[in-house]
Structures are given as structure tokens and as C-alpha cells.
Design an enzyme around this catalytic site. Structure first.
Site, PDB file in Angstrom:
ATOM      1  N   HIS A   1      -2.541   7.892   6.555  1.00  0.00           N
ATOM      2  CA  HIS A   1      -2.842   6.623   5.878  1.00  0.00           C
ATOM      3  C   HIS A   1      -4.286   6.218   6.175  1.00  0.00           C
ATOM      4  CE1 HIS A   1      -1.907   2.927   3.854  1.00  0.00           C
ATOM      5  NE2 HIS A   1      -2.154   2.186   4.917  1.00  0.00           N
TER       6      HIS A   1
ATOM      7  N   GLU B   1      -1.481   4.702  14.135  1.00  0.00           N
ATOM      8  CA  GLU B   1      -1.136   5.940  13.438  1.00  0.00           C
ATOM      9  C   GLU B   1      -1.544   7.174  14.231  1.00  0.00           C
ATOM     10  OE1 GLU B   1      -1.255   7.966   8.999  1.00  0.00           O
ATOM     11  OE2 GLU B   1      -2.800   6.489   9.516  1.00  0.00           O
TER      12      GLU B   1
ATOM     13  N   PHE C   1       1.089  -3.541   3.926  1.00  0.00           N
ATOM     14  CA  PHE C   1       1.311  -4.919   4.354  1.00  0.00           C
ATOM     15  C   PHE C   1       2.786  -5.283   4.153  1.00  0.00           C
ATOM     16  CE2 PHE C   1      -3.186  -6.998   3.816  1.00  0.00           C
ATOM     17  CZ  PHE C   1      -3.617  -6.295   4.922  1.00  0.00           C
TER      18      PHE C   1
ATOM     19  N   CYS D   1       0.804  -1.218   0.000  1.00  0.00           N
ATOM     20  CA  CYS D   1       0.000   0.000   0.000  1.00  0.00           C
ATOM     21  C   CYS D   1       0.838   1.270   0.000  1.00  0.00           C
ATOM     22  CB  CYS D   1      -0.940   0.003   1.201  1.00  0.00           C
ATOM     23  SG  CYS D   1      -1.893  -1.515   1.340  1.00  0.00           S
TER      24      CYS D   1
ATOM     25  N   LYS E   1      -9.223   7.981   2.479  1.00  0.00           N
ATOM     26  CA  LYS E   1      -9.843   6.674   2.265  1.00  0.00           C
ATOM     27  C   LYS E   1     -11.305   6.660   2.682  1.00  0.00           C
ATOM     28  CE  LYS E   1      -5.527   4.039   2.560  1.00  0.00           C
ATOM     29  NZ  LYS E   1      -4.609   5.171   2.777  1.00  0.00           N
TER      30      LYS E   1
ATOM     31  N   HIS F   1      -9.792   2.212   0.143  1.00  0.00           N
ATOM     32  CA  HIS F   1      -8.360   1.937   0.169  1.00  0.00           C
ATOM     33  C   HIS F   1      -7.954   1.480  -1.232  1.00  0.00           C
ATOM     34  CE1 HIS F   1      -4.424   0.875   1.191  1.00  0.00           C
ATOM     35  NE2 HIS F   1      -4.602   0.448   2.421  1.00  0.00           N
TER      36      HIS F   1
END
Length: 407
Positions: A302, A313, A395, A162, A331, A336
Site C-alpha cells: 500500500h 505496513e 480510511f 482507498c 504510489k 495516492h
């Protein structure tokens, strides 16, 4: 010797919020999720996503080449065309040997691979596409863009899950700074809204599951956040050395001031709970930019809307930027977009700098108790933004941060 500054001179996007950069920006400013039920996902545990609509991709790509392009490649080609036009460049007149293409993706053509596997199983080899390999390999966005633009310099296809988009922009910046090219066409693309991927997402436990209106399900930093919603799209930027851009009369949209990258080396899907390695990526980007943390005016987070990632985060942001700059998380609107997310969010950060507006986080009234961050909610917030950062965490523990500033 003073290192060259790298300018963003062109910008192109295709996302669930719009089929170009301007309409995407307007959609993100509206703060309304684009998630909807997707007929092709009927029967899947997750049957909704944020998808690109309102465009015939084959018609938009044109010519006789669309048959060999997966959807993710078409996204990239269209975004690249927009970016090059936005930069005021004519590929017919440039030295292609000095143009590089760096386009990341996470899953590449996995959708086409799944489709071709079904065709082979049900109908046999003769029914399989002769372009089957081209539809699946992850370097094809970079390759097709290079073909269309006559770019014969280095072309690369970074994959850091990502964070692939920020990785691509970072690599392109380094190539410009080292003199390997004079123009870089860089960004990322993704399209994996298909049953196998959506089933895997549901089985992983990361996805928001059906619960009423799909457009209400992605809630970054909310107390009742329920998981991520899949998106798709692409963002491509044209990067040049700032002095070169000014010499040809171009007006930079923004400058890339710094980048930072680290790897958690902790778990395939979960972030390190301390957030310390992701924080190291933030610190590296700030050092590269020669900024103090308190000089950051805005954070594009993110913000996946998953319980663990948002908590990690939020704590990172509170520690890294104790002056509480305004935070957004696109997002909520776009879903996403996986490998494309970092490039799309960096592009939105460029537009925030230009328009001095921070978009709101969709479906959020206030951050969860204990999240000491200043989330922008309900409406765009006018803010004097000279310096901004965008976070991307993927990931595999990939962390990538980009710092952008006004020229």
C-alpha cells in the site's frame, strides 16, 4: 465440488504515468514520480499532485454524453473500453444479461459537487448544470460503463475508501464463482485533485507539504518520508471463469487466487498500531488461495509514504512474509489515487507476473532503519514471480488484500 478459477483476461488503465496500461507500466518501471505543480491548485496549502495529462477526455470519450460525466467517470469508461478490447470481447455480440459491472470509488464526484456549489452561490440556479446530480453520484462509473457495453447484469459501486478497487475485484470474483454472471468488468476510479479536497488533505496532516521539487516528495518506506501525494486515475479488469476464457481461445493474463478483507475498528484515519487486523486480511487471502506465506514471491505494498502507515505496513510485511520477498510501492510514481489505488496496484501486480519484473519505488535509496523488508529501488528487478499479493488499506480501517498468480 471444485470451485472455478477466475482469470484476468483484459486490462485497462489511465493514470498519471500513462493513458493506457502499456504506458502506465513503462512509467512505473521508470521509477520517476509524476508529481507536478497544478495551476488549478494555486493558493492551496498543497498545490501539487500526480495528474493524468496528455489526453482530451471529452474527445476520447466521444459522442454527446461526455457533458454528463465527471472526470472520474470518464477515466473509468476509457479504462473499461481498453480492458474489453484487450480481452478480445465484442459487446455487440455478448449476452448482456450475463455481464456484471463492479466499479468502486472513494469520493465519487466530490469535485463536481464543489464546482456546482460555487456556481449556485455566485451565479444562481439557472447557471447550474442540468447534469449536476449525474456528475456527483458514485454509482455513475458503473452505470455509464454498463450503458456503453450493454451490460444488463448486476452493477455495483463499492466504497471502502482507498481499498475500494480491491473490494470491487473481490465482489466481482465472488459473483463469477457463484454463477451470477459470466463476465465481470471490475475495478475502480478516482479524481479529487481540486482545492477543497487538497485543503482537507493538508489539514488532516497526511499530505506531504511543499518543499522544493514536488516529484521528490513522495518517498514510500524512506526514513524521511513526508506524507502522501495525491494522484488520480482508473484501472478496470475483465474477469471470467478460466475455463470459459480458455474455451473461447482467450489467454488469461493472471488468475485471482484469493482475497481477504478485515476492518480495524480502531480509528477513522490511523491504522491499528499492532497491524494485527490488517495481517488478518493477508492471512485470509493466503488461506483463500491455499498458499503458504513463503510461497509469495512479491508484495505490492500500500505504501502511502506517511510515517505511521508505512511503519505499520513494514512491520506487517516483515512478520507475514519472513522470507523477505521483493516489495514495491507504486504510489511513489503515481501518487495516492485514493479509491482507484487498489485496482491500479492490482493491475500492476498482474503486469509484474506477466513480465517477471518488479518496478522500483520512486525516491527511495533504502528503507528506513528498522524496516526489515526488501524494497526494490532505483531500477526494475527481474524476479521469478509466480505468486504475488497486493495490499490495500483505507480510511475507516478497511483492509483488503488480493492474491494473484500465473495461469
Amino acid at each position: 465440488m471444485k470451485r472455478p478459477e477466475i482469470a484476468v483476461t483484459g486490462l485497462g488503465m489511465i493514470t498519471p504515468a500513462g493513458n493506457d496500461a502499456a504506458s502506465t507500466w513503462e512509467g512505473v518501471l521508470a521509477g520517476v514520480s509524476s508529481a507536478r505543480t497544478v495551476p488549478e491548485l494555486d493558493g492551496c496549502a498543497v498545490d501539487f499532485a500526480c495528474t493524468v495529462t496528455g489526453i482530451d477526455l471529452d474527445d476520447a470519450v466521444g459522442g454527446r454524453t461526455a457533458y454528463r460525466m465527471g472526470k472520474y467517470v470518464k477515466f473509468a469508461v476509457l479504462a473499461a473500453r481498453e480492458a474489453v478490447a484487450d480481452a478480445g470481447l465484442d459487446p455487440g455480440g455478448w449476452d448482456g444479461s450475463r455481464v456484471s459491472v463492479v466499479v468502486g470509488t472513494s469520493s465519487g464526484g466530490s469535485a463536481a459537487l464543489s464546482e456546482q456549489a460555487v456556481v449556485l452561490d455566485r451565479l444562481g440556479a439557472e447557471a447550474s448544470s442540468p447534469a449536476g446530480i449525474l456528475l456527483t453520484i458514485p454509482n455513475m462509473p458503473a452505470a455509464e460503463i454498463a450503458i456503453q457495453l450493454g451490460a444488463t447484469g448486476p452493477s455495483l459501486a463499492p466504497c471502502t475508501a482507498c481499498s475500494s478497487g480491491v473490494t470491487a475485484l473481490s465482489v466481482a470474483r465472488d459473483m463469477l464463482m457463484s454463477g451470477q454472471c459470466d463476465i465481470a468488468v471490475a475495478g475502480a476510479t478516482e479524481s479529487i485533485v481540486f482545492p477543497v479536497a487538497m485543503t482537507g488533505l493538508a489539514r488532516s496532516g497526511a499530505a506531504a507539504l511543499p518543499d522544493g521539487d514536488p516529484s521528490r516528495l513522495c518517498r514510500p518506506f524512506a526514513e524521511d518520508r513526508a506524507g502522501l501525494v495525491m494522484g488520480e486515475g482508473a484501472a478496470i479488469m475483465v474477469l471470467e471463469r478460466a475455463d470459459d476464457a480458455l474455451a473461447r481461445g482467450a489467454v488469461p493474463r493472471a488468475l485471482i487466487a484469493g482475497t481477504g478483507a478485515t476492518t480495524d475498528a480502531h480509528h477513522p484515519t490511523s491504522p491499528h498500531p499492532s497491524g494485527k487486523v490488517a495481517r488478518a486480511a493477508v492471512d485470509a487471502a493466503l488461506r483463500d488461495a491455499d498458499w503458504r506465506a513463503e510461497q509469495v514471491d512479491h508484495v505490492n505494498a500500500h505504501g502511502t509514504a506517511t510515517p505511521l502507515n508505512d511503519a505499520t505496513e513494514a512491520a506487517l510485511i516483515a512478520r507475514a512474509y519472513p522470507h523477505r520477498p521483493p516489495v514495491t510501492a507504486p504510489k511513489g510514481v503515481l501518487g495516492h489515487c485514493m479509491g482507484a489505488a487498489g485496482a491500479i496496484e492490482a493491475a500492476l501486480t498482474v503486469l509484474t507476473l506477466q513480465h517477471q519484473l518488479v518496478p522500483p519505488i520512486a525516491n527511495l535509496d533504502a528503507p528506513a532503519p528498522g524496516f526489515d523488508i526488501d524494497c526494490v529501488t532505483k531500477a526494475p528487478r527481474p524476479v521469478a514471480v509466480r505468486r504475488a499479493v497486493s495490499h490495500s488499506f483505507g480510511f475507516g480501517g478497511h483492509n483488503a488484500v488480493i492474491a494473484l498468480r500465473l495461469p
